[in-house]
Scaffold this active site. Structure first.
Site, PDB file in Angstrom:
ATOM      1  N   TYR B  65      35.865  50.750  40.917  1.00 46.87           N
ATOM      2  CA  TYR B  65      35.054  50.743  39.698  1.00 46.87           C
ATOM      3  C   TYR B  65      34.465  49.364  39.419  1.00 46.87           C
ATOM      4  O   TYR B  65      33.399  49.247  38.805  1.00 46.87           O
ATOM      5  CB  TYR B  65      35.864  51.298  38.523  1.00 46.87           C
ATOM      6  CG  TYR B  65      35.895  52.808  38.564  1.00 46.87           C
ATOM      7  CD1 TYR B  65      34.868  53.548  37.997  1.00 46.87           C
ATOM      8  CD2 TYR B  65      36.890  53.486  39.241  1.00 46.87           C
ATOM      9  CE1 TYR B  65      34.843  54.933  38.078  1.00 46.87           C
ATOM     10  CE2 TYR B  65      36.862  54.872  39.330  1.00 46.87           C
ATOM     11  CZ  TYR B  65      35.844  55.598  38.740  1.00 46.87           C
ATOM     12  OH  TYR B  65      35.805  56.958  38.836  1.00 46.87           O
ATOM     13  N   HIS B 227      41.901  56.009  34.973  1.00 49.95           N
ATOM     14  CA  HIS B 227      41.773  56.006  36.436  1.00 49.95           C
ATOM     15  C   HIS B 227      43.022  55.455  37.122  1.00 49.95           C
ATOM     16  O   HIS B 227      43.035  55.285  38.344  1.00 49.95           O
ATOM     17  CB  HIS B 227      40.566  55.174  36.867  1.00 49.95           C
ATOM     18  CG  HIS B 227      39.260  55.834  36.562  1.00 49.95           C
ATOM     19  ND1 HIS B 227      38.897  57.041  37.116  1.00 49.95           N
ATOM     20  CD2 HIS B 227      38.230  55.473  35.751  1.00 49.95           C
ATOM     21  CE1 HIS B 227      37.701  57.383  36.660  1.00 49.95           C
ATOM     22  NE2 HIS B 227      37.280  56.465  35.831  1.00 49.95           N
TER      23      HIS B 227
END
Lengths: 551, 551
Positions: B65, B227
């Site tokens: 990310y 996440h």
């Protein structure tokens, strides 16, 4: 040492004796090596190269062992060329040396790897030293062409010998003019047996619009003795740089000493050579020829047609009528180029004819990730093997389901999507998703998936279409055309005269008519199924009609 | 849309609003995007880049990310540099932009791929467009060095922008002088949390004699919100161009529409984020923090030592004392260069301390083919799952066996052999060979193997050594040093002061002493096990004695 001693071992020994004889100044040894001890054509190098290779140049133990045999063949030929010019070795027996080099090279996939027919490593390729010698020798004595240049480029080296120098210079010259492309061998049928009448191996190649080569291989030749796999009518299929319908290859870890000394493993017999390990049809869960090598060596496939003149469709068909008792089998495989499809469509018709009811397992060795199916399947909470013997004891039965009419299985292998649609002339079927690894007490097998379409009945036609489509790149998170365009395949009918199947794509209706009898190019055929009459001339016909999709 | 909305989505939105404001001539939107609507440091780009990154530059959602966030970060920074020079963005907050680019790049494996920490693709690498922009921006505003040039070479392109031009010219100049090598980032510990006190991520790198870089990664930082994977103290290990102790990555097929629209799959929660899916220790078959994100976000790992000054041994150690109720855990991992070994030896000490008895599953995600073990194992005729929940329901229990003392598992991954030797301070243990794929009704999981060393007891030390050795090339049928040189590992003792293990190789006896308390470089430590006293100074000590092998 391996339990299976290849005939090649003898071959290597003969070349070795001849060269040693020369080196130590004993010309008589060279003579014996060349002409045999009896000088009666029953032994020696010349007898061997006359008898071992089929007229097509094909070697019955298949490419993996052929590339091994080719090195002493070419080395000894080069010795004879210098020291026994009277033999005129490179013209001997209609250029048998050049012929067999050519045959070996023409089996290779577009990336240079050899299909792993019979006992073979999956990664053996034209970069092998033996093949380097062969390509160099061929270049010097038979001339260079674009395919040889392409192969030399993949090999990235030549034999350090005047033969290699010829090739090296030719490649240098060619590259000064233009870039040298990948080799693109023509489609070729290589006959088997010393007189070429023991079946054949078929290799069909077709290029798509972007230049990618699809290659379809079918085995309808001899068994291959102790190294033979029981997979007559087995196929493999390659495109976009990867084998799609895959050969398992041998169960062996060559030179990995802790893995049974690098020898052939028990699982080579119990799994890798069995019919179910291949892209073939296994009848009643049994191996072809009951895994009896002598019986298998006594029969062979029978070529039906090999048609590769068209740019838009190619096909080959063969019979294997002695491999299961009381059953005759015919497989007809085609590649079809359609404007709406990215790559040639693989169409496969496998017909089994006999008196009594049998179970047919139509197996497909793939790799990658299942993306979707058009039927429900149950993945099992506890898994057991698909069977008890003939290779089935090594297959975990992971999941299964019952498709209605066309079964669709779609998967992703590296960057490409593949969608398989299968059906049969019988009413019911079941699809099993399997994985190798059961009854494998020493982790000798690789864990590989397959799906098996099972049906049962008397005389049966199994039919499938395999579409290559789309593009996926995980790193760049791209996905294009993940679903494909072929929507169904249906058997319209089949009998001893012909088989007719219908395939729908987004934009087309395809009717494929295939002759099931021996035929000539001008024979007329006519069959009637469901009150509709189908007529065609020659081996097969493809009828394509544009359709309008109902939205 | 995904169920897990990343904080990055907000980030991208802010940059987008600012750039749109500029494009349509509404400077007030740009101002709001930069300073926030309230202009009180609670919103806007400047607040975000001040708060989102740790002082080390690390981004808590991990590299996958981070590389996504870095693109709008760098693009918007470049906009501000031109249109709001008063912000002096590239010097803002002690060069937070350069700092975070540097942190991202320093996580990458030697081949340019990012370790798949948390929800991540296994194939995301520095060739991603966002990273290209980042490397170009960094080059222009913070200067070029050899590692950036090496990365640009892997990327094989630069951002089409004046920033990219700087890098392109630098690469061209460098290549005229010499060839540009692979990047070799120094070992680095990247702290986490806005003040850098919420644990860290450790990256240790060591080069072998042939120049190959081994990289060891340990997660002892924050959870990473929605996440996050539940794998504190999890490690991954990379060498010879491949990940050896592997991250599974996310259960997701990005942009593959037929696979649940390309979204995160159920198996991401039920398997990929679970502790057992990682190279970690799962206690009592449960997930760390009971798979409770809020609880996981409220705790973090605690760094113990990070020691990378020596060329011959490096190590890091950390605690995770809040991840399982009533248990404190410490993992200490080392790379040790020995003359007799080809590559650094990975040594791993995992200590679990508590009052009551627990089951410890010490799991290793590998890839390739099992070559040998030093204990008998039974491969099961019917396979069931290793457990019912917490990820275990997805693991087939393929085979298991009970080792005595040192357990040895050796495998072949592509061209390299790996031999793992493991033990613990408890009396008995069992090794399970597993494979993912159970309870996977839509074939969403990849089929991947692992082995799990299980033991049970109260306070326990698990210890292992992983040797990288030999070479195998199937195509060329070469196999070298298939057995390795490490012969045993034994726990000599452990308590709250220290742990001592002994490792035998062909030529050496290695005693490794590790401090289990917080310590300084000059602290003296002393422990006595079996009447033998062990003393060392600082975090750890390695004592190597040459031995003569009895033949």
């Amino acid at each position: 040492m391996t339990l299976t001693v290849s005939i090649i071992t003898v071959f290597v020994a003969v070349a070795a004796v001849g060269i040693c004889g020369l080196a130590i100044g004993k010309r008589e040894y060279l003579n014996m090596a060349v002409y045999g001890i009896e000088r009666n054509d029953s032994g020696g190098f010349l007898a061997q190269i006359s008898q071992l290779f089929a007229p097509s140049g094909y070697y019955m133990e298949e490419p993996y062992y052929h590339r091994y045999a080719i090195r002493p063949t070419c080395l000894f030929a080069e010795v004879l060329n210098r020291h026994m010019p009277e033999v005129d070795i490179y013209n001997y027996k209609d250029k048998v040396i050049g012929n067999t080099v050519n045959a070996l090279l023409s089996t290779a996939y577009p990336n240079g790897e050899f299909p792993a027919l019979n006992d073979a490593s999956r990664t053996m390729s034209i970069t092998d030293m033996g093949v380097q010698v062969a390509v160099s020798v061929y270049s010097k004595h038979y001339g260079v062409d674009d395919n040889l240049l392409g192969m030399a480029k993949i090999q990235d080296r030549v034999w350090m010998h005047p033969c290699g120098l010829v090739l090296s210079r030719a490649l240098e010259q060619a590259e000064q003019k233009a870039s040298v492309g990948m080799p693109f061998w023509p489609s070729v049928e290589l006959n088997e047996g010393s007189d070429g009448t023991h079946g054949a191996q078929g290799f069909i190649r077709m290029q798509d619009k972007k230049g990618d080569v699809s290659q379809l291989v079918m085995n309808y030749g001899q068994h291959g003795m102790g190294h033979g796999n029981f997979d007559t009518l087995g196929i493999s299929f390659f495109n976009r740089g990867q084998e799609v319908l895959r050969e398992y290859g041998f169960a062996r870890w060559v030179n990995v000493e802790p893995k049974f000394g690098g020898r052939y493993l028990d699982e080579n017999k119990s799994y890798a050579r069995q019919t179910i390990a291949h892209n073939a049809v296994t009848v009643d869960g049994k191996c072809q020829n009951n895994f009896d090598v002598a019986r298998a060596d006594s029969v062979h496939g029978m070529p039906h047609f090999f048609s590769v003149d068209s740019d838009v469709n190619s096909g080959m068909s063969a019979f294997a009528n002695q491999h299961y008792d009381g059953l005759s089998m015919q497989r007809s495989v085609f590649m079809l180029a359609l404007d709406e499809l990215e790559s040639p469509l693989l169409i496969d018709l496998y017909r089994v004819a006999g008196e009594s009811e049998h179970q047919y397992d139509y197996s497909h060795q793939y790799q990658g990730q299942i993306v979707r199916t058009n039927f429900d399947y149950q993945s099992h909470q506890e898994v057991s093997t698909l069977g008890a013997d003939n290779g089935y004891q090594h297959l975990w039965n992971i999941a299964s389901g019952k498709p209605s009419e066309t079964a669709l299985v779609s998967w992703l292998q590296n960057n490409t999507y593949y969608t398989w649609l299968g059906t049969s002339s019988n009413d019911s079927s079941e699809v099993f998703f399997t994985r190798t690894g059961a009854n494998d007490p020493s982790f000798n097998l690789r864990s590989e998936p397959a799906f098996i379409y099972r049906t049962a009945g008397k005389t049966t036609l199994l039919a499938s279409a395999l579409e290559t489509h789309g593009y996926f790149n995980e790193e760049f998170e791209q996905s294009v055309n993940a679903r494909g365009k072929v929507s169904s395949i249906k058997v319209l009918g089949h009998n001893d005269v012909g088989s007719v199947v219908q395939i729908f794509t987004s934009n087309s209706l395809i009717i494929l008519m295939v002759c099931n009898q021996l035929t000539t190019a001008t024979s007329q055929h006519s069959v009637t199924f469901n009150q509709i009459n189908y007529q065609w001339t020659g081996s097969y016909a493809v009828d394509i009609t544009a359709i309008k999709q109902e939205k």
